[in-house]
Design a protein around this motif. Structure first.
Motif, PDB file in Angstrom:
ATOM      1  N   LYS A   1       1.024  -1.212  -0.042  1.00  0.00           N
ATOM      2  CA  LYS A   1      -0.099   0.053   0.046  1.00  0.00           C
ATOM      3  C   LYS A   1       0.630   1.393  -0.116  1.00  0.00           C
ATOM      4  N   LEU A   2       2.034   1.293   0.620  1.00  0.00           N
ATOM      5  CA  LEU A   2       3.038   2.402   0.832  1.00  0.00           C
ATOM      6  C   LEU A   2       3.660   2.795  -0.545  1.00  0.00           C
ATOM      7  N   VAL A   3       3.892   1.618  -1.390  1.00  0.00           N
ATOM      8  CA  VAL A   3       4.749   1.811  -2.423  1.00  0.00           C
ATOM      9  C   VAL A   3       3.887   1.944  -3.599  1.00  0.00           C
ATOM     10  N   PHE A   4       2.750   1.234  -3.454  1.00  0.00           N
ATOM     11  CA  PHE A   4       1.876   1.303  -4.869  1.00  0.00           C
ATOM     12  C   PHE A   4       0.565   2.162  -4.506  1.00  0.00           C
ATOM     13  N   GLY A   5       0.409   2.607  -3.353  1.00  0.00           N
ATOM     14  CA  GLY A   5      -1.014   3.432  -3.156  1.00  0.00           C
ATOM     15  C   GLY A   5      -0.951   4.900  -3.802  1.00  0.00           C
ATOM     16  N   SER A   6      -2.188   5.199  -4.223  1.00  0.00           N
ATOM     17  CA  SER A   6      -2.377   6.334  -4.983  1.00  0.00           C
ATOM     18  C   SER A   6      -2.271   7.519  -4.194  1.00  0.00           C
ATOM     19  N   GLU A   7      -2.596   7.422  -2.768  1.00  0.00           N
ATOM     20  CA  GLU A   7      -2.284   8.293  -1.603  1.00  0.00           C
ATOM     21  C   GLU A   7      -1.511   7.928  -0.415  1.00  0.00           C
ATOM     22  N   SER A   8      -0.219   7.591  -0.796  1.00  0.00           N
ATOM     23  CA  SER A   8       0.854   7.088   0.169  1.00  0.00           C
ATOM     24  C   SER A   8       1.629   8.194   0.506  1.00  0.00           C
ATOM     25  N   PRO A   9       1.846   8.286   1.914  1.00  0.00           N
ATOM     26  CA  PRO A   9       2.917   9.389   2.380  1.00  0.00           C
ATOM     27  C   PRO A   9       4.568   8.491   1.996  1.00  0.00           C
ATOM     28  N   LEU A  10       4.528   7.688   1.334  1.00  0.00           N
ATOM     29  CA  LEU A  10       5.986   7.290   0.805  1.00  0.00           C
ATOM     30  C   LEU A  10       5.888   7.334  -0.685  1.00  0.00           C
ATOM     31  N   SER A  11       7.028   7.671  -1.357  1.00  0.00           N
ATOM     32  CA  SER A  11       7.392   7.667  -2.377  1.00  0.00           C
ATOM     33  C   SER A  11       8.730   7.105  -2.712  1.00  0.00           C
ATOM     34  N   LEU A  12       8.809   5.963  -3.508  1.00  0.00           N
ATOM     35  CA  LEU A  12       9.991   5.267  -3.678  1.00  0.00           C
ATOM     36  C   LEU A  12      10.471   5.458  -5.173  1.00  0.00           C
ATOM     37  N   ASN A  13      11.542   5.449  -5.413  1.00  0.00           N
ATOM     38  CA  ASN A  13      12.161   5.680  -6.966  1.00  0.00           C
ATOM     39  C   ASN A  13      12.873   4.196  -7.185  1.00  0.00           C
ATOM     40  N   PHE A  14      12.038   3.468  -7.986  1.00  0.00           N
ATOM     41  CA  PHE A  14      12.550   2.171  -7.991  1.00  0.00           C
ATOM     42  C   PHE A  14      13.907   2.138  -8.573  1.00  0.00           C
ATOM     43  N   ALA A  15      14.300   2.925  -9.529  1.00  0.00           N
ATOM     44  CA  ALA A  15      15.617   2.920 -10.230  1.00  0.00           C
ATOM     45  C   ALA A  15      16.602   3.195  -9.065  1.00  0.00           C
ATOM     46  N   HIS A  16      16.435   3.964  -8.165  1.00  0.00           N
ATOM     47  CA  HIS A  16      17.328   4.391  -7.117  1.00  0.00           C
ATOM     48  C   HIS A  16      17.484   3.037  -6.047  1.00  0.00           C
ATOM     49  N   ALA A  17      16.288   2.405  -6.016  1.00  0.00           N
ATOM     50  CA  ALA A  17      16.374   1.342  -4.950  1.00  0.00           C
ATOM     51  C   ALA A  17      17.155   0.188  -5.678  1.00  0.00           C
ATOM     52  N   LEU A  18      16.912  -0.103  -7.016  1.00  0.00           N
ATOM     53  CA  LEU A  18      17.853  -1.246  -7.712  1.00  0.00           C
ATOM     54  C   LEU A  18      19.025  -0.876  -7.594  1.00  0.00           C
ATOM     55  N   ARG A  19      19.686   0.534  -7.700  1.00  0.00           N
ATOM     56  CA  ARG A  19      20.960   0.797  -7.481  1.00  0.00           C
ATOM     57  C   ARG A  19      21.655   0.686  -6.015  1.00  0.00           C
ATOM     58  N   HIS A  20      20.632   0.506  -4.929  1.00  0.00           N
ATOM     59  CA  HIS A  20      20.974   0.215  -3.869  1.00  0.00           C
ATOM     60  C   HIS A  20      20.388  -0.935  -3.047  1.00  0.00           C
ATOM     61  N   PRO A  21      20.444  -2.107  -3.597  1.00  0.00           N
ATOM     62  CA  PRO A  21      19.936  -3.189  -2.922  1.00  0.00           C
ATOM     63  C   PRO A  21      20.343  -3.474  -1.643  1.00  0.00           C
ATOM     64  N   LEU A  22      21.454  -3.229  -1.208  1.00  0.00           N
ATOM     65  CA  LEU A  22      22.007  -3.810   0.344  1.00  0.00           C
ATOM     66  C   LEU A  22      21.311  -2.897   1.146  1.00  0.00           C
ATOM     67  N   TRP A  23      21.432  -1.477   0.888  1.00  0.00           N
ATOM     68  CA  TRP A  23      20.657  -0.715   1.752  1.00  0.00           C
ATOM     69  C   TRP A  23      19.204  -0.782   1.906  1.00  0.00           C
ATOM     70  N   MET A  24      18.468  -1.021   0.786  1.00  0.00           N
ATOM     71  CA  MET A  24      17.115  -1.429   1.088  1.00  0.00           C
ATOM     72  C   MET A  24      16.861  -2.638   1.607  1.00  0.00           C
ATOM     73  N   LEU A  25      17.752  -3.826   1.620  1.00  0.00           N
ATOM     74  CA  LEU A  25      17.468  -4.974   2.140  1.00  0.00           C
ATOM     75  C   LEU A  25      17.800  -4.819   3.564  1.00  0.00           C
ATOM     76  N   SER A  26      18.754  -4.051   3.850  1.00  0.00           N
ATOM     77  CA  SER A  26      19.333  -3.826   5.457  1.00  0.00           C
ATOM     78  C   SER A  26      18.302  -3.094   5.925  1.00  0.00           C
ATOM     79  N   PHE A  27      17.462  -2.133   5.455  1.00  0.00           N
ATOM     80  CA  PHE A  27      16.537  -1.374   6.064  1.00  0.00           C
ATOM     81  C   PHE A  27      15.326  -2.221   6.325  1.00  0.00           C
ATOM     82  N   LEU A  28      14.958  -3.286   5.412  1.00  0.00           N
ATOM     83  CA  LEU A  28      13.771  -4.146   5.742  1.00  0.00           C
ATOM     84  C   LEU A  28      14.204  -5.269   6.865  1.00  0.00           C
TER      85      LEU A  28
END
Length: 413
Positions: free
Chosen positions: A68-95
Motif C-alpha cells: 500500500k505504501l509503495v503502490f497506493g495512490s495516496e501514500s505518504p511514501l514515494s519510492l524511486n525504483f531505479a534508485h532502489a535497484l542501484r542500492h539493493p543492500l541498503w534497502m535489504l538492510s532497512f527491511l
C-alpha cells in the motif's frame, strides 16, 4: 601545533550545536559550511522538539503496509525504483531492521538518548537568548480511522513504558483543542511535554552568533577531505588546509562526500522531505498537529503555516518530485479545509541510516575524527545532546550517557 582544537564540518543544527558546546567548554573551534548556518535541511523541518519520537521508521508494520505504501495512490511514501535497484543492500538492510527484535532494540536506543534531549538543547537556547522562539503547547497526533489508531496502539504502549507523558483524546476533546481540523477524528493524543520552534533557522542563527561571540571562527567553505595522523587531522577547507586536534563530520546527508573521514564507507542514505508554506494561515492550528495516516504535520510558525513531511526514497541529486508537493497540498486541505496557493515550497535531505539511528562516535578511520550525522527525522530534537556528546569526545573523555549503540562501526542489520 594545531590551528584549532576542533573543526566542525556542517552548520546545521547538529554542527552548530557541536560548535557552540565545544566553544563553551573553552576549545578553539572552526565551523565550516559552504552555505549559511541553518539554511540547509535544518531550515525546512517540522519545527518540533519531538521528545516523544522514540519509535523508528523501521517497524514490523512496514512488511504489512509495504504494498500500500509503495503502490497506493495516496501514500505518504514515494519510492524511486531505479534508485532502489542501484542500492539493493541498503534497502535489504532497512527491511532487515524492520523485524520485531531489531525494531525494539532500535526503539530502546532512541529512547535512551531522547531522555537527554532537553538537557542538550536547553542550555544552548538559553545561551543564544532564544527563549522567545520556543512554544510550549505540546504536539497533537490525530488518527482519522479506527484501523490506524489500532495499528499504532503498540507504539503508544511503548512510549508509556518509557515514561513519555501523553494524554489520550476523544474526537470532541481533540476538536476542542484544535477546532480548525476538518478531517474525521477517530482519536488523538496530546504529547504535553513536546515543544515547537517558531523559526528553526533563526534559532540556529542565534546559536551561531553566540558561538562567534565566544570566540569561535567561521569559514563559509566546504570540506572535501580530511587526513588524520598521529598528532591531529589535516582538514581541507575550501582551497586552504588547517590542522586540528580533532574534526567532527556533521554534514548531514552530505557527510559521505568528505574523503578520508570514514563516513564515505558507511551506508548513509537520503530520505527526502518536503514542505509548503502558507504565510497568512498560521491560525489554522495552535500547535504542531500530525495526521498519522497522512504522514505529515501542520505547524504554526513565525512565517505562517507549514505543511511538512512525507518520505521520498530517491537520490540526493534527483529533481524535485512535484507529486510529493501535490500530495501535501491535497492532504493539507483535507485536514484543514481550503488553503490558498502556497507562497513557497521546499525540498530537504534527511540523512538516514538503514537502522534509522544516528551515527555518533569516533570514526574507525581515526579516534581524532568524530561522526555526528544520520539523525533522519530527529535532527532538531537530538541536535543539542549530540553536540554535547561531540564536545565530550573532543575533550578526550567519555560522555555521561551510553552511545555505543550509535557507533560508526556498529552492524547495520
Amino acid at each position: 601545533m594545531h590551528d584549532f582544537d576542533l573543526v566542525v564540518v556542517g552548520a546545521g543544527i547538529v554542527g552548530v550545536s557541536s560548535a557552540l558546546w565545544a566553544q563553551k567548554r573553552g576549545l578553539q573551534v572552526l565551523l565550516c559550511d559552504p552555505n549559511a548556518p541553518g539554511s540547509g535541511t535544518s531550515f525546512g523541518n517540522a519545527c518540533t522538539l519531538a521528545t516523544y519520537a522514540v519509535l523508528p521508521v523501521n517497524t514490523p508494520s512496514v512488511f504489512r503496509d509495504l504494498p500500500k505504501l509503495v503502490f497506493g495512490s495516496e501514500s505518504p511514501l514515494s519510492l524511486n525504483f531505479a534508485h532502489a535497484l542501484r542500492h539493493p543492500l541498503w534497502m535489504l538492510s532497512f527491511l532487515a531492521n524492520c523485524r520485531s527484535a531489531r525494531s525494539a532494540h532500535i526503539a530502546r536506543q532512541l529512547a535512551g538518548i531522547m531522555a537527554h534531549a532537553d538537557a542538550g538543547i536547553n542550555p544552548l537556547i538559553e545561551d543564544a537568548g532564544a527563549e522567545d522562539l520556543i512554544v510550549e503547547r505540546g504536539q497533537m497526533t490525530v488518527w482519522s480511522t479506527k484501523a490506524g489508531a489500532e495499528a499504532d496502539a503498540g507504539a503508544l504502549a511503548f512510549r508509556k513504558a518509557q515514561g513519555i507523558p501523553f494524554e489520550p483524546l476523544g474526537p470532541q476533546e481533540a476538536l476542542t483543542m484544535e477546532p480548525g481540523l476538518k478531517l474525521p477524528v477517530h482519536s488523538a493524543v496530546h504529547f504535553k511535554a513536546a515543544r515547537s520552534v517558531r523559526d528553526p533557522q533563526e534559532l540556529i542563527t542565534r546559536m551561531y552568533r553566540r558561538f562567534i561571540a565566544l570566540g569561535g571562527q567561521w569559514r563559509q567553505a566546504g570540506v572535501d577531505e580530511t587526513r588524520a595522523h598521529a598528532e591531529g587531522v589535516e582538514v581541507c577547507v575550501g582551497d586552504d588546509r588547517v590542522n586540528a586536534a580533532r574534526v567532527v563530520i556533521a554534514a548531514g546527508a552530505h557527510s559521505k562526500s568528505v574523503r578520508g573521514s570514514g563516513a564515505e564507507r558507511l551506508p548513509l542514505g537520503t530520505e527526502r522531505g518536503y514542505h509548503l508554506l502558507f504565510p497568512e494561515e498560521a491560525h489554522r492550528v495552535s500547535r504542531p498537529v500530525g495526521w498519522a495516516e497522512g504522514g505529515f504535520y501542520a505547524v504554526p510558525m513565525a512565517q505562517g503555516l507549514r505543511i511538512v513531511g512525507t518520505v521520498e526514497i530517491a537520490a540526493l541529486d534527483a529533481p524535485e518530485n512535484q507529486g510529493r508537493l501535490r500530495y501535501l497540498a491535497k492532504m493539507g486541505e483535507r485536514m484543514l479545509g481550503p488553503l490558498p496557493e502556497p507562497e513557497s515550497q521546499w525540498l530537504g535531505f534527511r540523512p538516514t541510516m538503514p537502522d534509522s539511528m544516528p551515527v555518533i562516535g569516533q570514526s574507525p578511520q581515526s579516534e581524532r575524527i568524530i561522526h555526528a550525522f544520520g539523525h533522519q527525522h530527529l535532527g532538531l530534537t537530538l541536535g543539542g545532546i549530540t553536540g554535547r556528546i561531540v564536545a565530550d569526545l573532543a575533550e578526550g573523555r567519555q560522555p555521561n550517557l551510553p552511545i555505543a549503540g550509535f557507533a560508526p562501526d556498529r552492524r547495520f542489520v
